[in-house]
Design an enzyme around this catalytic site. Sequence first.
Site, mmCIF file in Angstrom:
data_model
loop_
_atom_site.group_PDB
_atom_site.id
_atom_site.type_symbol
_atom_site.label_atom_id
_atom_site.label_comp_id
_atom_site.label_asym_id
_atom_site.label_seq_id
_atom_site.Cartn_x
_atom_site.Cartn_y
_atom_site.Cartn_z
ATOM 1 N N ASP A 119 0.868 -1.189 0.000
ATOM 2 C CA ASP A 119 0.000 0.000 0.000
ATOM 3 C C ASP A 119 0.899 1.232 0.000
ATOM 4 O O ASP A 119 2.082 1.147 0.348
ATOM 5 C CB ASP A 119 -0.915 -0.005 1.236
ATOM 6 C CG ASP A 119 -2.117 0.916 1.089
ATOM 7 O OD1 ASP A 119 -3.209 0.413 0.781
ATOM 8 O OD2 ASP A 119 -1.960 2.139 1.274
ATOM 9 N N ASP A 158 2.241 3.949 7.241
ATOM 10 C CA ASP A 158 1.870 3.777 8.645
ATOM 11 C C ASP A 158 0.721 2.790 8.810
ATOM 12 O O ASP A 158 0.777 1.887 9.646
ATOM 13 C CB ASP A 158 1.486 5.124 9.268
ATOM 14 C CG ASP A 158 2.694 6.032 9.472
ATOM 15 O OD1 ASP A 158 3.833 5.513 9.457
ATOM 16 O OD2 ASP A 158 2.501 7.250 9.649
ATOM 17 N N LYS A 159 -0.322 2.960 8.020
ATOM 18 C CA LYS A 159 -1.453 2.036 8.097
ATOM 19 C C LYS A 159 -1.012 0.628 7.715
ATOM 20 O O LYS A 159 -1.411 -0.368 8.340
ATOM 21 C CB LYS A 159 -2.598 2.499 7.187
ATOM 22 C CG LYS A 159 -3.772 1.509 7.138
ATOM 23 C CD LYS A 159 -4.946 2.072 6.369
ATOM 24 C CE LYS A 159 -6.016 1.013 6.127
ATOM 25 N NZ LYS A 159 -6.475 0.336 7.367
ATOM 26 N N ARG A 214 -11.401 6.363 -5.159
ATOM 27 C CA ARG A 214 -12.775 6.496 -4.686
ATOM 28 C C ARG A 214 -13.514 7.553 -5.494
ATOM 29 O O ARG A 214 -12.935 8.565 -5.898
ATOM 30 C CB ARG A 214 -12.808 6.882 -3.204
ATOM 31 C CG ARG A 214 -12.321 5.777 -2.275
ATOM 32 C CD ARG A 214 -12.555 6.144 -0.825
ATOM 33 N NE ARG A 214 -12.160 5.066 0.073
ATOM 34 C CZ ARG A 214 -12.323 5.103 1.388
ATOM 35 N NH1 ARG A 214 -12.864 6.188 1.947
ATOM 36 N NH2 ARG A 214 -11.946 4.084 2.138
ATOM 37 N N ARG A 240 -18.936 8.403 -14.053
ATOM 38 C CA ARG A 240 -18.358 7.060 -14.008
ATOM 39 C C ARG A 240 -17.126 6.971 -14.902
ATOM 40 O O ARG A 240 -16.143 6.322 -14.559
ATOM 41 C CB ARG A 240 -19.418 6.047 -14.447
ATOM 42 C CG ARG A 240 -19.029 4.598 -14.208
ATOM 43 C CD ARG A 240 -20.117 3.661 -14.688
ATOM 44 N NE ARG A 240 -19.818 2.285 -14.354
ATOM 45 C CZ ARG A 240 -20.468 1.238 -14.855
ATOM 46 N NH1 ARG A 240 -21.444 1.428 -15.714
ATOM 47 N NH2 ARG A 240 -20.151 0.015 -14.502
ATOM 48 N N ASN A 265 -13.244 -1.984 -8.191
ATOM 49 C CA ASN A 265 -14.403 -1.657 -9.027
ATOM 50 C C ASN A 265 -14.173 -0.412 -9.872
ATOM 51 O O ASN A 265 -13.429 0.480 -9.464
ATOM 52 C CB ASN A 265 -15.634 -1.463 -8.136
ATOM 53 C CG ASN A 265 -16.285 -2.788 -7.773
ATOM 54 O OD1 ASN A 265 -16.441 -3.657 -8.622
ATOM 55 N ND2 ASN A 265 -16.646 -2.941 -6.514
ATOM 56 N N ASP A 290 -22.029 -11.622 -6.132
ATOM 57 C CA ASP A 290 -23.433 -11.439 -6.516
ATOM 58 C C ASP A 290 -24.166 -12.781 -6.499
ATOM 59 O O ASP A 290 -25.306 -12.877 -6.038
ATOM 60 C CB ASP A 290 -23.539 -10.840 -7.926
ATOM 61 C CG ASP A 290 -22.748 -9.565 -8.091
ATOM 62 O OD1 ASP A 290 -23.348 -8.528 -8.375
ATOM 63 O OD2 ASP A 290 -21.517 -9.611 -7.935
ATOM 64 N N ARG A 349 -24.917 -13.846 -3.018
ATOM 65 C CA ARG A 349 -26.107 -13.138 -2.519
ATOM 66 C C ARG A 349 -27.378 -13.756 -3.099
ATOM 67 O O ARG A 349 -28.386 -13.917 -2.402
ATOM 68 C CB ARG A 349 -26.029 -11.655 -2.902
ATOM 69 C CG ARG A 349 -24.945 -10.868 -2.191
ATOM 70 C CD ARG A 349 -25.024 -9.378 -2.539
ATOM 71 N NE ARG A 349 -23.986 -8.614 -1.866
ATOM 72 C CZ ARG A 349 -23.041 -7.894 -2.466
ATOM 73 N NH1 ARG A 349 -23.012 -7.844 -3.800
ATOM 74 N NH2 ARG A 349 -22.155 -7.233 -1.770
ATOM 75 N N THR A 351 -18.321 -2.340 2.202
ATOM 76 C CA THR A 351 -18.465 -3.796 2.243
ATOM 77 C C THR A 351 -17.080 -4.397 2.494
ATOM 78 O O THR A 351 -16.068 -3.827 2.083
ATOM 79 C CB THR A 351 -19.026 -4.362 0.923
ATOM 80 O OG1 THR A 351 -18.118 -4.051 -0.140
ATOM 81 C CG2 THR A 351 -20.389 -3.768 0.615
#
Length: 350
Positions: free
Chosen positions: A69, A73-74, A116, A123, A155, A183, A186, A265
């Site tokens: 990443d 730190d994270k 994000r 889109r 995505n 999907d 689900r 999610t």
Amino acid sequence: MQKTASSSALGPDGLNIAQSFFKPIHNTSPPPTTTRNTKISVVGVGNVGMAIAQTILTQSLADEIALVDVNGDKLRGEMLDLQHAAAFLPRTKISASVDFSSTVGSDLVIVTAGARQIVGESRLNLLQRNVALFSKVVPPLAAASPECILLVVSNPVDVLTYVAWKLSGFPSNRVIGSGTNLDSSRFRFLIADHLDLNAQDVQAYIVGEHGDSSVALWSSISVGGVPILSFLERQQIAYEKQTLEKIHKEVVEGAYEVIKLKGYTSWAIGYSAASLARAILRDQRSIHPVSVLAKGFYGIDGGEPFLSLPAQLGRSGVLGVTNVHLTEDEANQLRESAKTILELQTQLGI
């Protein structure tokens, strides 16, 4: 940033006591000069990336997990948090680095990184930003592990799987998108919930785009080997098409509801990606609806769209696409879904 050393240098002046701690038995052969460990790299340690890493870890699917990443730190914090659970987990080496070189020798590279969406952003603009991100991520990953399989989770997954395929230069069988695997889970859950049974006894697929134009394959749904719609017709049990459409709508909107309630999610996609990792690395040859190069299937002849079809997965990636019978209506919907994806792909200029 590398894995915190599991120190065996506990003696005076850093003396390595590992060899004196254990007494060898007689008449042994020397250890092998080469070892074959399974290595998985997870790129992006957000909620999705860490859910995938944690699920892979608890299911003992890898000997080594490399986390990558840009947020150092994270990244280190996540690595330490997992390492501190070592006493409760199968022995797995966990490393973390901001450098792609840490992924060298990976068998499977899972990409969860992605830009994000900004409020009001189109889109296409989001896609273009993700393409720019992938252009910095995918080539070094492919160079570090030229024999690996790329699994794209970011995505919009179908188009970004196509982008990863083009940028990596890999054969199409080694670039897979998580697609509609979740999907379909689900879908199976909702059907099982309606029938009050175990979702594992439901065979049902969502195919096409991982998104609004996805296609529910009602004609091939079976429970315990019994085709549902055929059974209802033979028993003269009436059902309304609106009921079926409502279930499909719940599938499509499932992620939106979770995001609305908890902000993101994570767990379901973690289990979904782990199921794909298991199928691939353990050569399970099991069938999963994942995003693959769909050219030549079900009348999809134009361009090179990536969308979800029931595919057999094994150690070399996609082994083939199953010949599931589609009704004329389902085939038409699938081709329309392919057109939707192709429109976006062609605008990217890759």
